[in-house]
Enzyme design. Structure first.
Site, PDB file in Angstrom:
ATOM      1  N   ASP A  31       1.027   5.050  -0.251  1.00  0.00           N
ATOM      2  CA  ASP A  31       0.340   6.344  -0.186  1.00  0.00           C
ATOM      3  C   ASP A  31       1.001   7.344  -1.132  1.00  0.00           C
ATOM      4  O   ASP A  31       2.212   7.531  -1.104  1.00  0.00           O
ATOM      5  CB  ASP A  31       0.391   6.899   1.236  1.00  0.00           C
ATOM      6  CG  ASP A  31      -0.490   6.137   2.197  1.00  0.00           C
ATOM      7  OD1 ASP A  31      -1.701   6.061   1.933  1.00  0.00           O
ATOM      8  OD2 ASP A  31       0.025   5.625   3.208  1.00  0.00           O
ATOM      9  N   HIS A  91       0.864  -1.182   0.000  1.00  0.00           N
ATOM     10  CA  HIS A  91       0.000   0.000   0.000  1.00  0.00           C
ATOM     11  C   HIS A  91       0.895   1.224   0.000  1.00  0.00           C
ATOM     12  O   HIS A  91       1.567   1.521   0.986  1.00  0.00           O
ATOM     13  CB  HIS A  91      -0.915   0.005   1.231  1.00  0.00           C
ATOM     14  CG  HIS A  91      -1.735   1.266   1.336  1.00  0.00           C
ATOM     15  ND1 HIS A  91      -2.598   1.657   0.351  1.00  0.00           N
ATOM     16  CD2 HIS A  91      -1.787   2.237   2.287  1.00  0.00           C
ATOM     17  CE1 HIS A  91      -3.172   2.805   0.691  1.00  0.00           C
ATOM     18  NE2 HIS A  91      -2.687   3.178   1.864  1.00  0.00           N
ATOM     19  N   HIS A 111      -6.266   9.719  -0.473  1.00  0.00           N
ATOM     20  CA  HIS A 111      -6.952   9.716   0.817  1.00  0.00           C
ATOM     21  C   HIS A 111      -6.139  10.313   1.960  1.00  0.00           C
ATOM     22  O   HIS A 111      -6.631  10.365   3.096  1.00  0.00           O
ATOM     23  CB  HIS A 111      -7.412   8.294   1.166  1.00  0.00           C
ATOM     24  CG  HIS A 111      -6.324   7.285   1.230  1.00  0.00           C
ATOM     25  ND1 HIS A 111      -5.938   6.548   0.132  1.00  0.00           N
ATOM     26  CD2 HIS A 111      -5.538   6.871   2.237  1.00  0.00           C
ATOM     27  CE1 HIS A 111      -4.963   5.731   0.470  1.00  0.00           C
ATOM     28  NE2 HIS A 111      -4.692   5.916   1.752  1.00  0.00           N
ATOM     29  N   ASP A 146      -7.577   1.580   2.456  1.00  0.00           N
ATOM     30  CA  ASP A 146      -7.174   2.491   3.523  1.00  0.00           C
ATOM     31  C   ASP A 146      -8.097   3.666   3.766  1.00  0.00           C
ATOM     32  O   ASP A 146      -8.061   4.242   4.847  1.00  0.00           O
ATOM     33  CB  ASP A 146      -5.752   3.006   3.245  1.00  0.00           C
ATOM     34  CG  ASP A 146      -5.103   3.625   4.467  1.00  0.00           C
ATOM     35  OD1 ASP A 146      -5.460   3.255   5.596  1.00  0.00           O
ATOM     36  OD2 ASP A 146      -4.211   4.483   4.298  1.00  0.00           O
TER      37      ASP A 146
END
Length: 1003
Positions: free
Chosen positions: A77, A75, A449, A199
């Site tokens: 970001d 994951h 996000h 997430d």
């Protein structure tokens, strides 16, 4: 059936589309335009799917066994604790050890060593950067991995967008950008089958609807309310069919949705990344620390336990986490062993089968079991991870960035439109080389996000804003080139980006200038203009030479205070402009008189009322506060007061046992907010253009109540900050409206700016709520509007950015404006939400607008739908100094005719040299408007005034599949209703996608 698109097509042209509500159906078309005397009819050939990519690349499972799907993933970001650039290169590892380029290097190397291995990747923004740096040989190697299904893309957008604070138009854009790159690079094998939002902090129904309309077969996420999860685990309802629209006919917006078992982390004890401390599998029996039996036993225990809370004999385990696989060998070496040793137990009677898998392969197995699934009709807000930890603060966090992102979206849509209307000269013209791509990428990253959500570190927030500013600078060149071409004027164009605080050097000094107003909407707009000036009288003429009524008023004390030396205008020039659809109008301004400003009228008591022909607003003489609002057209009146309050976010004792408010979490120490002032000092201005009541509540809170002459909405322009913290108390500032409306504990908010959902105090449609936070637990995201209503009256508030709010008492609606906090909320960001800047070192000042309307409920959407679109896509105002040449074209419209009121032009964007992406939407929800929730016919051939349409082909919402060849897996709801089956999917190759036109019909 209502909602179908009716079209008449010859073999090379598309004549018209009939758009119908209640369906927001996306319709995307390949639109070929006439340019430079060259034309042709584009052809889309349905590719033959490789036998080894997509669903056909999945490893075989074993019937009668518990099949455990291991999904290796990372994951990544797109900005959070570090900037997107720092994350990619692995810079600033003193903040967080993470380097995305090394992750992709390592994963590709390890996938090549074992054909059974699988890996999924999500964030196209990072993959795009990495791909550009690879050699031809490496790119061919990666294409082979993708073609064999060993490397699979899921989600596929430029980022994994936030779901609470993003506007649907920006989400569609960033998804389109990412999916187009995958399509152009890898063809049909690069198309994701699954949406993957592991997430984001709560999940919006509109996102699910968009994913369904983009052709996704399923959706998986990691976070949901702890009470909801507990109930679903007991009921084995962690996988469901999400019916994501009340307006679309099923299954157009139906989306199979699954909740992952461990958020997005591996099971406890099975993390083998270099960032983890779990022991590796030690499988040499001659060594003392041999642990295979222990590992297998623990894994089987976890697998059987997980199977108890899911519905089928297939379960999924996410083997990875944040920025993992930088040394992929650690993961794959242990996963290979885990699969081998667990599966060896089958010879001893074990009924557990472990395999490398992907979310799409897991989804395929769930589809094959042919079960019925529970239906979900609402959304997954608000999200709490324990009794006092509601993630509802980020709905408002970093309000300045949220506004800048929203206005940047308006800039981007204008830039893309003018690129089409201007043609090649827009990109290379008299003012240089301009482009829209830079702002497209900046806006796409901003949807992440941890970007527009406001949950990043301060230096990362600054970087997002810097990227948006740089993108707009590139677009300004393009806009100047196009406006020069369309108008015939080569005069330099000036952009004033601080008009909201009355700063514009040109208008402050010039005695004669012109104002160009470009309208990105497909209908005419009337828009109030306020320009900083130093004269006291001006003459203004419109494009036809007709005099325009104008007034000069003094700059307010609040505005003068927040400018901090960035402008010296003492007055504001007010006038109303009219701009044609998808076009501009030019106004000429000349100074008539200099001199000191006329002061406003300070009154010892507030005015009794201000009104125009549509609205009447009364004020309390003693307090200076609003007291009522009337709609003169419908003869309705409600009692209405408005004031500012703050919640105490911390008590000054940073106790580890107390959850503090932070970037993510809203947790006030009391359910009763503190009033800032019971009264407001008042100044009034009344003239032929506007009536203003300027309210001063405290040195850090002020407001202007404005009623323009021809407006059906009351404007509340609030200014908050610097929020004082000298008392060591963090503060969360709200504006609260208290009315006589009998709302019965119910209010309504929009979902990503589109459909509206009902909210009820202390209630969740999915489970019996045990409310532990009476304020934070009743806050919801407000993206563009919220309202309360009873049988007679509806009070609607349109916002200019995403904010959080709730209806804590009947007849009340509160919206959080600003947050300044002294403690971190211990959710990872690692710093308090305490924003300062060079200009505001003592704390940010934030200014914004709320637009209020009062209507009967059956008519309210007729006002708030177009009003919200005007706020999202506001006119672009530019200036030229001096007198224009007589031959200058002062007015232009890119449309032949105004679109019907129900139709919104969502996207006009250049796709390639000869083709344009066009999306239209029906903007009314089913049954919300008697007049406009009806079918509408649009003639596409007669749409544009300067473009000749030679061919149209329909595509899906994200423009990466032909619509008539798009298919989605069908799912059966527990009610017995089954979705209709579409044709098999098709992916467009990079050579056949020349232009798309997306008709996105919103109701």
């Amino acid at each position: 059936m209502i909602g179908k698109i009716h079209k008449q097509m010859s073999h090379d042209s598309w004549l018209f589309s009939k758009m119908a509500t209640p369906e927001y159906t996306p319709f995307v078309f390949l639109l070929l335009l006439f340019q430079s005397g060259v034309w042709g009819v584009p052809v889309c050939q349905t590719p033959q799917e490789s036998p080894t990519c997509g669903y056909k690349s999945c490893h075989a499972t074993k019937p009668g066994m518990l099949n455990v799907h291991l999904v290796p993933h990372t994951h990544d970001d797109v900005g959070w604790l570090k900037t997107v650039d720092q994350y990619f290169y692995g810079d600033r590892n003193d903040i967080q050890h993470a380097g995305v380029q090394y992750i992709l290097d390592s994963v590709v190397d390890q996938l090549l060593k074992n054909p059974d291995r699988r890996f999924i990747y999500v964030e196209t923004a990072f993959f795009y950067r990495w791909w550009k740096q690879q050699t031809d040989d490496m790119q061919n190697t990666v294409k082979q991995l993708v073609n064999e299904g060993r490397l699979e893309f899921v989600n596929g957008g430029w980022c994994m967008s936030d779901e609470a604070t993003t506007h649907y138009s920006a989400v569609i854009d960033q998804m389109t950008m990412g999916l187009r790159f995958l399509n152009d690079t890898f063809g049909h094998c690069g198309r994701p089958r699954v949406a993957w939002h592991i997430d984001p902090f709560g999940h919006a129904r509109e996102h699910a609807s968009m994913f369904a309309q983009m052709g996704y077969d399923g959706f998986f996420f990691g976070r949901l309310d702890y009470q909801d999860r507990n109930r679903r685990m007991v009921a084995r309802e962690q996988e469901m069919l999400w019916r994501a629209s009340e307006s679309l006919t099923p299954p157009m917006a139906d989306l199979f949705t699954g909740i992952l078992p461990n958020g997005y982390n591996p099971p406890e004890g099975f993390c083998w990344d270099q960032s983890c401390d779990d022991p590796p599998i030690r499988d040499d029996p001659d060594l003392e620390d041999y642990n295979v039996d222990d590992v297998v036993t623990r894994f089987l225990h976890i697998a059987h336990g997980q199977a108890l809370v899911y519905k089928t004999n297939h379960i999924i385990m996410t083997m990875g986490s944040d920025f993992q696989y930088e040394n992929a060998n650690l993961w794959y070496k242990n996963l290979d062993k885990l699969i081998r040793y667990v599966n060896q137990m089958q010879s001893n009677g074990s009924e557990v089968n472990v395999l490398y898998s992907t979310p799409s392969c897991y989804l395929q197995e769930l589809h094959r079991v042919n079960l019925t699934w529970p239906l979900k009709g609402d959304d997954f807000f608000p999200y709490a991870d324990s009794a006092h930890d509601f993630w509802t603060g980020y709905f408002t966090s970093r309000p300045a960035l949220k506004r800048y992102e929203r206005i940047s979206n308006s800039y981007l849509q204008t830039c893309k439109q003018l690129e089409v209307l201007g043609g090649p000269i827009s990109r290379k013209g008299p003012f240089g080389a301009g482009d829209s791509e830079t702002l497209k990428k900046a806006m796409a990253v901003a949807q992440h996000h941890d970007a527009v959500s406001g949950t990043e570190k301060q230096h990362v927030a600054n970087d997002y804003a810097r990227k948006l500013a740089n993108g707009w600078a590139h677009c300004q060149v393009l806009v100047s080139n196009t406006l020069s071409s369309l108008s015939g004027s080569s005069a330099p164009r000036v952009y004033c980006e601080h008009l909201n605080i009355s700063v514009c050097p040109l208008t402050e000094t010039s005695k004669k200038f012109s104002v160009n107003v470009y309208n990105p909407l497909a209908r005419p707009v009337s828009w109030p203009v306020r320009l900083p000036v130093n004269g006291t009288a001006y003459s203004i003429s419109d494009a036809k030479g007709k005099a325009v009524d104008s007034q000069v008023v003094p700059v307010s004390q609040a505005t003068a205070a927040v400018r901090r030396g960035r402008g010296y205008a003492v007055n504001e020039l007010l006038f109303q402009v009219q701009a044609p659809p998808l076009g501009y109008s030019t106004y000429s301004v000349s100074l008539l008189q200099n001199g000191p400003p006329s002061p406003p009228s300070p009154l010892p008591r507030a005015p009794t009322a201000v009104q125009n022909k549509f609205l009447r607003v009364t004020f309390d003489r003693e307090t200076g506060l609003l007291s009522s609002l009337s709609n003169l057209e419908t003869q309705q009146t409600v009692k209405l007061s408005q004031n500012f309050y703050w919640y105490n976010a911390s008590d000054g004792n940073n106790s580890e046992s107390i959850q503090m408010s932070g970037a993510y979490i809203f947790r006030p120490n009391t359910s009763t907010p503190f009033i800032i002032s019971k009264t407001a000092k008042i100044e009034t201005l009344q003239n032929s253009v506007v009536q203003e009541v300027r309210q001063w509540f405290s040195p850090w809170v002020s407001q202007v109540v404005r009623l323009y002459t021809d407006s059906r909405a009351l404007e509340l322009e609030w200014t908050v900050g610097p929020v004082p913290i000298g008392d060591d108390l963090g503060k969360e500032v709200i504006s609260r409206l208290d009315s006589s409306i009998n709302s019965s504990g119910v209010f309504y908010t929009d979902s990503n700016g589109r459909e509206v959902l009902q909210r009820r105090k202390d209630y969740r449609p999915t489970w019996n709520l045990r409310q532990s936070e009476p304020i934070a637990g009743n806050y919801y995201p407000i993206n563009s509007r919220a309202y309360i209503k009873d049988d007679k009256d509806q009070l609607t508030v349109v916002t200019d950015r995403s904010q959080g709010g709730g209806s804590i008492q009947d007849g009340s609606l509160e919206i959080m404006l600003h947050r300044r906090l002294l403690y971190d909320d211990v959710r990872g960001v690692g710093e308090p939400l305490n924003e300062t800047s060079d200009i505001y070192p003592e704390g940010l000042v934030v200014r914004g607008r709320h637009l209020l309307s009062l209507s009967p409920p059956a008519m309210a959407a007729d006002t708030h739908r177009p009003l919200a679109q005007e706020v999202v896509l506001q006119p672009l105002i530019t200036f030229t100094d001096g007198e224009l040449h007589p031959s200058t074209r002062l007015e232009f419209s890119g449309l032949q005719a105004v679109l019907p009121p129900a139709v919104h032009l969502l996207t006009v964007s250049q796709w390639d040299q000869d083709t344009v992406l066009l999306r239209l939407e029906h903007q009314y929800q089913a049954s919300e408007s008697k007049e406009h929730s009806q079918p509408v016919t649009v003639n596409l051939q007669k749409l544009f005034s300067t473009l000749d349409m030679l061919g149209v082909s329909e595509m899906n919402l994200s423009a990466n599949q032909w619509k008539d060849e798009m298919t989605r897996l069908d799912w059966k709801a527990e009610s017995g209703e089954k979705g209709r089956h579409y044709k098999c999917p098709c992916q467009i190759t990079n050579h056949t996608v020349t232009q798309t036109l997306g008709l996105y019909f919103v109701i």
